[in-house]
Design an enzyme around this catalytic site. Structure first.
Site, PDB file in Angstrom:
ATOM      1  N   HIS A 190      28.885  17.384  33.890  1.00  2.06           N
ATOM      2  CA  HIS A 190      27.586  17.857  34.383  1.00  2.06           C
ATOM      3  C   HIS A 190      27.012  16.720  35.216  1.00  2.06           C
ATOM      4  O   HIS A 190      26.571  15.701  34.680  1.00  2.06           O
ATOM      5  CB  HIS A 190      26.660  18.197  33.206  1.00  2.06           C
ATOM      6  CG  HIS A 190      25.327  18.712  33.639  1.00  2.06           C
ATOM      7  ND1 HIS A 190      24.856  19.954  33.269  1.00  2.06           N
ATOM      8  CD2 HIS A 190      24.358  18.180  34.428  1.00  2.06           C
ATOM      9  CE1 HIS A 190      23.659  20.146  33.809  1.00  2.06           C
ATOM     10  NE2 HIS A 190      23.338  19.074  34.514  1.00  2.06           N
ATOM     11  N   ASP A 246      28.903  29.368  33.949  1.00  2.00           N
ATOM     12  CA  ASP A 246      27.904  28.598  33.208  1.00  2.00           C
ATOM     13  C   ASP A 246      27.020  29.544  32.396  1.00  2.00           C
ATOM     14  O   ASP A 246      25.791  29.429  32.383  1.00  2.00           O
ATOM     15  CB  ASP A 246      27.054  27.705  34.126  1.00  2.00           C
ATOM     16  CG  ASP A 246      26.255  26.676  33.324  1.00  2.00           C
ATOM     17  OD1 ASP A 246      26.435  26.597  32.091  1.00  2.00           O
ATOM     18  OD2 ASP A 246      25.439  25.956  33.926  1.00  2.00           O
ATOM     19  N   HIS A 298      19.607  32.436  26.684  1.00  2.00           N
ATOM     20  CA  HIS A 298      18.510  32.015  25.804  1.00  2.00           C
ATOM     21  C   HIS A 298      17.742  33.265  25.413  1.00  2.00           C
ATOM     22  O   HIS A 298      17.635  34.200  26.215  1.00  2.00           O
ATOM     23  CB  HIS A 298      17.570  31.046  26.536  1.00  2.00           C
ATOM     24  CG  HIS A 298      18.215  29.727  26.858  1.00  2.00           C
ATOM     25  ND1 HIS A 298      18.341  28.710  25.932  1.00  2.00           N
ATOM     26  CD2 HIS A 298      18.809  29.267  27.989  1.00  2.00           C
ATOM     27  CE1 HIS A 298      18.969  27.687  26.492  1.00  2.00           C
ATOM     28  NE2 HIS A 298      19.260  27.997  27.740  1.00  2.00           N
TER      29      HIS A 298
HETATM   30  O1  DOR Z   1      21.015  25.719  32.808  1.00  2.32           O
HETATM   31  C1  DOR Z   1      21.723  25.173  31.976  1.00  2.32           C
HETATM   32  N1  DOR Z   1      21.855  25.647  30.724  1.00  2.32           N
HETATM   33  N2  DOR Z   1      22.361  24.047  32.323  1.00  2.32           N
HETATM   34  C2  DOR Z   1      22.993  23.297  31.409  1.00  2.32           C
HETATM   35  O2  DOR Z   1      23.481  22.255  31.766  1.00  2.32           O
HETATM   36  C3  DOR Z   1      23.048  23.690  29.984  1.00  2.32           C
HETATM   37  C4  DOR Z   1      22.845  25.124  29.847  1.00  2.32           C
HETATM   38  C5  DOR Z   1      22.538  25.509  28.437  1.00  2.32           C
HETATM   39  O3  DOR Z   1      23.313  25.138  27.538  1.00  2.32           O
HETATM   40  O4  DOR Z   1      21.533  26.194  28.203  1.00  2.32           O
HETATM   41 ZN    ZN Z   2      26.817  24.660  31.241  1.00  3.50          ZN
END
Ligand code: DOR
Ligand code: ZN
Length: 441
Positions: free
Chosen positions: A190, A304, A308
């Site tokens: 990262h 990625d 959430h």
């Molecule tokens: O937007 C992101 N979410 N970037 C990251 O580096 C980690 C990831 C997460 O794990 O929520």
């Molecule tokens: Zn990530």
């Protein structure tokens, strides 16, 4: 007339377990093809094949190698509840045409020692719809050697992000890369340089978030990795703009772009669903990244996938976590761009199947003898618009609401159908995999 030896051998071999007939990309062109799959779920031959009892003809639908998504966050252990899990995330993968996911270690607690990898491997057994490669965080120097025997790869965070508060000081990066170079596993980074973040900017919407974690912080972090100490296999995660691409390619690094940095910009939406690290960039930067992808200059597409719970994404922008779901929608969104004539199918397949599988040392991602028969059937007429209610992520939202998508109609894993008419029909037989080139396997 005497029969040739090879005909004899042909007769002695058992008939293929399955013959899949349809159209596939061969030598750069879509053409009719028959794929013979053996009893071990491997591709036996491609072309005109011997008849077997079990033949499936998908007509003019297209058979593609299933994708490898080398960057997902399945949130086990530690949740939070309602974000994601190994069963839900791998189900989304299967439905989105992804046959292998690389799961990141920034969980709670993080995966940074051998026991944590082994306990996550135990969570995969019997619960995963697709295969999983486990990354370990390269945080504890004393644990690296042991980790290299059980993990599938390392992740190095150069900046704080979800679940990661402490990172290596810039002066320590080179030494850590040199240690990792001796361990044989691929390393994903990262790459943002936190000392280049702009603390005075509040970060109340995606444009401010972009101003706060600017492009230069990414470029500086990438420069810190160059040149990589041989024989390190180094991969830069989520490159957001086209400027570093030439340097990365010249230095022999692997790198990825995400669907969100390719398709969304800081103006696509103002709410925290559009908050990610690194941030969505300007429309001009997005366009530059997209054009580079279309030209085949970005080797790998990765989601990625970082869901959430909606409650946390409803907090004020500054307080909301970064990340968005993507493993189920990555390939479908890009297949729709192929259908629209914006992107060559061969470019997409190379970036989603062939290159990421090679990077992780897997015999996947190509329709070729000896490779696993992990295949998709895609009907380019089956266009839909994304609707979070019809997706499978427990978080229940997508930043791509309303975008056009084409989901695979069928997904085969080792020659066995796990998705039929867009529905999951498999059993959770996914396993933990490591690179075939890794030491001690
Ligand atoms: O937007 C992101 N979410 N970037 C990251 O580096 C980690 C990831 C997460 O794990 O929520
Ligand atoms: Zn990530």
């Amino acid at each position: 007339m005497a029969r040739s030896g090879s005909e004899d051998a042909d007769r002695a071999r058992p008939a293929p377990a399955l013959v899949l007939a349809g159209r596939a990309l061969l030598r750069g062109r879509l053409q009719p093809v028959e794929i013979a799959i053996d009893a071990n779920g491997r591709i036996e031959s491609v072309g005109k094949v011997r008849a077997g009892p079990n033949r499936r003809d998908v007509g003019d639908a297209v058979i593609l190698p299933a994708a490898t998504d080398l960057h997902v966050h399945l949130r086990e252990p530690g949740g939070p509840a309602g974000s994601e899990s190994i069963p839900s995330g791998t189900l989304e993968a299967a439905l989105g045409g992804v046959t292998l996911v690389g799961d990141m270690p920034n969980t709670s607690p993080p995966v940074e020692d051998r026991e944590a990898v082994e306990s996550k491997a135990a969570r995969v057994r019997g619960r995963a719809a697709v295969d999983v490669l486990l990354y370990a965080a390269a945080t504890r120097p004393g644990a690296l050697e042991g980790l290299s025997r059980v993990a599938g790869g390392f992740k190095l965070f150069l900046s704080p992000t979800t679940g990661i508060d402490e990172v290596l000081a810039p002066a320590e990066v080179r030494g850590r890369l040199e240690r990792l170079a001796r361990l044989g596993l691929p390393v994903a980074v990262h790459a943002e340089a936190p000392e280049r973040f702009v603390p005075g900017v509040a970060g109340r919407d995606p444009a401010e978030w972009n101003a706060r974690r600017p492009k230069v912080s990414e470029t500086v972090a990438i420069d810190r990795l160059l040149p990589p100490p041989p024989p390190l296999r180094l991969h830069v995660a989520h490159v957001t703009h086209a400027e570093p691409i030439r340097r990365l390619a010249e230095a022999g690094l692997s790198f990825e772009a995400t669907p969100h940095h390719l398709l969304l910009s800081e103006r696509s939406g103002r709410d925290p669903r559009f908050k990610v690290n690194p941030p969505l960039r300007s429309e001009a930067d997005r366009r530059g990244l997209w054009d580079a992808f279309v030209r085949g200059e970005i080797p790998i597409l990765a989601s990625d996938h970082a869901p959430h719970p909606l409650e946390t994404k409803e907090l004020p922008f500054e307080k909301a976590p970064s990340g968005m779901p993507g493993v189920e929608t990555m390939l479908p969104l890009l297949l729709a761009r192929v259908r629209a004539g914006d992107l060559a199918l061969a470019t997409l397949v190379a970036a989603t199947a062939d290159r990421p599988a090679r990077w992780l040392g897997q015999s996947l991602g190509r329709i070729a003898p000896g490779h696993r028969a992990n295949l998709l059937v895609v009907d380019f007429r089956q266009r839909t618009r994304l609707d979070a209610r019809r997706l499978h992520a427990p978080c229940g939202w997508t930043a791509f609401e309303g975008h056009e998508a084409i989901f695979p109609r069928e997904h085969y894993r080792d020659g066995e159908r796990i998705v039929e008419d867009g529905e999951y029909v498999g059993r959770p037989s996914g396993v933990v995999v490591r690179p075939e080139y890794a030491r001690g396997q």
